[in-house]
Write an enzyme that holds these catalytic residues in place. Structure first.
Site, short mmCIF file in Angstrom:
data_model
loop_
_atom_site.label_atom_id
_atom_site.label_comp_id
_atom_site.label_asym_id
_atom_site.label_seq_id
_atom_site.Cartn_x
_atom_site.Cartn_y
_atom_site.Cartn_z
N ASP A 1 0.86 -1.18 0.00
CA ASP A 1 0.00 0.00 0.00
C ASP A 1 0.90 1.24 0.00
OD1 ASP A 1 -2.39 1.61 0.49
OD2 ASP A 1 -1.61 1.82 2.52
N ASP B 1 -0.35 5.14 0.95
CA ASP B 1 -0.64 6.09 2.03
C ASP B 1 -0.70 5.38 3.37
OD1 ASP B 1 -1.05 8.69 0.69
OD2 ASP B 1 -2.64 7.62 -0.36
#
Length: 221
Positions: free
Chosen positions: A17, A19
């Protein structure tokens, strides 16, 4: 409870991922989504509980049930433009640059709910290189917590989903990784509440070792 003690996970690919996992963009997310909450008469704290990890239009669908999809998509396009232009306070998660550098030759992909423009802007603002394989908002038909993005990442790398490890910070992302049948390392303060297999404070606590058969040992904790 997820493990917090040193643990070794075995995999053949890593799905990352952005953020909250590689990039700390909380300052921007807080600024823009709290402003959005105020415009719509919603409680800012409740909005912040929803938005991490999801595409914006998916968050809006949760927060404003019954609002037409087309309106959410248009609102999301405006929000993405604002987010892409605002990188003040965007920094790497501690250890992210060294962690990405250690992945040379290791199958890995970025799997983010951000679109191409936003992910490019935030990774650049944090001083991080973009992985060669990237699954962005444009790549999928369903936002996290749907597992589609992680499954596409595994397929793009040619690795069985069961041999992938996900690194995620949000409830939506952790749920997506688990639904994809993958082991999940939770990164940062939000992660522990959402049931990942292992939790780390940041990427300083994650080390990659490539073994003789090409598999990966991920030392976490």
């Amino acid at each position: 409870m997820p493990a917090t003690v040193p643990t070794v996970l075995t995999a053949r690919a890593l799905l990352l991922d952005m953020d909250g996992t590689l990039v700390n963009s909380d300052a921007v997310v807080e600024r823009l989504w709290r402003r959005w909450a105020e415009r719509h008469g919603l409680d800012g704290d409740e909005v912040m509980e929803v938005v991490h990890g999801r595409q914006g239009h998916a968050s809006m669908a949760v927060l404003l049930p019954g609002r037409p999809v087309e309106q959410n998509l248009a609102d999301n396009a405006r929000m993405l433009a604002e987010e892409t232009a605002d990188v003040e306070g965007v920094v790497e998660v501690p250890g992210a640059a060294a962690f990405l550098a250690s992945l040379r030759g290791v199958p890995h992909a970025l799997v983010t709910s951000a679109d191409v423009a936003l992910s490019t802007a935030r990774m650049a603002a944090a001083g991080l290189p973009l992985p060669e394989v990237r699954i962005t908002a444009e790549s999928v038909g369903a936002s996290k917590p749907d597992p589609e993005g992680f499954l596409k990442g595994a397929a793009e790398l040619g690795i069985d989903p069961r041999e992938c490890v996900v690194l995620e910070d949000s409830g939506a992302g952790i749920a997506a990784g688990l639904a994809a049948g993958m082991q999940v390392v939770g990164v940062g303060p939000r992660a522990a509440a959402h049931g990942p297999d292992v939790v780390v404070r940041d990427l300083i606590q994650v080390r990659v070792e490539v073994v003789g058969d090409g598999s990966i040992r991920l030392h976490v904790g």
